[in-house]
Design an enzyme around this catalytic site. Structure first.
Site, mmCIF file in Angstrom:
data_model
loop_
_atom_site.group_PDB
_atom_site.id
_atom_site.type_symbol
_atom_site.label_atom_id
_atom_site.label_comp_id
_atom_site.label_asym_id
_atom_site.label_seq_id
_atom_site.Cartn_x
_atom_site.Cartn_y
_atom_site.Cartn_z
ATOM 1 N N SER A 295 1.101 -1.305 0.257
ATOM 2 C CA SER A 295 -0.037 0.147 0.206
ATOM 3 C C SER A 295 1.016 0.596 -0.135
ATOM 4 C CB SER A 295 -0.714 0.462 0.665
ATOM 5 O OG SER A 295 -0.643 0.023 2.675
ATOM 6 N N ASP B 232 7.036 2.384 6.256
ATOM 7 C CA ASP B 232 6.635 1.967 4.795
ATOM 8 C C ASP B 232 6.514 2.872 3.632
ATOM 9 O OD1 ASP B 232 6.346 -0.473 6.135
ATOM 10 O OD2 ASP B 232 4.667 -0.567 5.828
#
Length: 394
Positions: A146, A202
């Site tokens: 994502s 991330d």
């Protein structure tokens, strides 16, 4: 608005060392995974906005006039700085896209993230465009899929709207440090749409690539980290990160004198790994690889001690050890994925035999690398052949 076609990519991520210990203030090392998400943006002149996500079977379009009606709720920020999505804005987008409250499927979250970034970045002058996103990363495997998606969207939309430059390129180009900070900030907002309260690790890995040090909310890049060849294996065993994190916390509260030294040892492993990687200015020696392999083995034992191992991971480590290879889980554990370090001079037959055995266990394997470069702008000639086909696995 720029009228040029764009193609960008961003890497996934793995945790090299420090998972779970990082929750308790210890150091974690996150590295770019060279399985990438790719985005192609084509300017259009038919007043439509189309997004195509073939990995999840989603293809949607809207008119710019319908989207324009939402613009007053997404005011431009001063100096184009990123702005966090409000609950009210997300409700507006859910109503517009026909998404029910509480829906958390991959398609709905991907669409919401796109709409939020498109409206917030492009502002009053909404461009007509077609976006195609495809990925080599499996979703829901803890590999930063994502975030790679959000980083690609942020980079492409900031470029097409003129907020950042379109770097001159022959093959592959990157943005300036100031522009990467802006890309990362907006990608973090996309992650908030998808995950609610992400750590920011991330999207930072997706933006800068290489390796990052994360401790107590502070993220800093590690300079001059070499790329390492690995075997990445997905056990396909589902797990709950929330449950696993809670289990470690319970053990720490119940046995503080036992658990705290283990977490401190994991911290020391992260520190030693960083030292080795940064010391290898002219490349990793055989001795460097031996140290990295020992650290992997020690950390895997520690992760079992704190309760985040799983029989599927034990089996994986047994298989790779039988071929002289060293593996550890990456991420939450309890199943999920593991990494196996591959030395440069390893015989291909050894890797093939290990992959075959792992495949026979029902696992999914990729030969790839870590320490991969961050978000990049590509020429069409630099893209891998047949890039929309999923990466070959064992």
């Amino acid at each position: 608005m720029t009228g040029r076609e764009l193609c960008v990519s961003a890497p996934g991520k793995v945790i090299l060392h420090g998972e779970h210990a990082v929750v308790h203030g210890k150091v974690a090392l996150a590295v770019g995974l060279n399985l990438r998400t790719f985005l192609r943006l084509k300017p259009m002149n038919d007043n439509t906005v189309l997004i195509n996500l073939p990995n999840i079977g989603t293809k949607l379009s809207w008119t710019t006039s319908d989207l324009q009606a939402l613009v007053p709720s997404f005011q431009e920020s001063p100096e184009h700085k990123s702005v966090s999505p409000s609950p009210e804005q997300l409700d507006i987008l859910k109503t517009f896209a026909g998404i029910s409250n509480g829906t958390k499927d991959t398609e709905s979250l991907a669409v919401l993230a796109f709409l939020y970034l498109y409206l917030s970045i492009c502002g009053r002058e909404l461009p007509s465009l077609e976006i195609l996103v495809w990925s080599q990363l499996p979703t829901g495997a803890g590999l930063g899929s994502s975030a790679a998606y959000s980083v690609c969207l942020a980079a492409a939309l900031l470029t097409v709207s003129g907020r950042i430059s379109h770097p001159a390129q022959e093959v592959i180009a990157r943005w300036t440090q100031t522009e990467l900070i802006l890309i990362n900030g907006w990608a973090f907002q996309g992650e908030k749409v998808i995950h609610g309260n992400p750590s920011g690790v991330d999207n930072a890995v997706g933006t800068w690539g290489g390796a990052l040090r994360y401790q107590a909310g502070q993220i800093s890049p590690i300079e001059r980290v070499p790329e390492l060849q690995i075997l990445l294996t997905n056990t396909r065993v589902p797990r709950s990160t929330k449950t696993l994190v809670a289990g470690v916390k319970d053990k720490l509260l119940k046995y503080p004198d036992i658990m705290e030294p283990v977490l401190s040892s994991i911290n020391a492993i992260s520190e030693e790994c960083q030292r080795v990687l940064q010391a290898a200015v002219e490349g990793l020696s055989k001795e460097h690889y031996s140290v990295l392999e020992e650290l992997i083995d020690i950390n895997q034992h520690h992760l079992n001690v704190i309760g985040v191992g799983h029989p599927s991971l034990d089996r994986l480590c047994q298989v790779t050890a039988s071929h002289g290879l060293h593996s550890k889980l990456t991420g939450a554990g309890g199943g999920g994925c593991a990494i196996t370090l591959l030395q440069p001079d390893i015989e291909p037959t050894v890797v093939d035999a290990a992959k075959q055995q792992l495949s026979d266990c029902g696992y999914q394997c990729w030969e790839t690398s870590i320490g991969a470069p961050g978000v990049s702008l590509h020429s069409s000639s630099s893209l891998p052949d047949d890039i929309t086909r999923p990466l070959n696995t064992a």
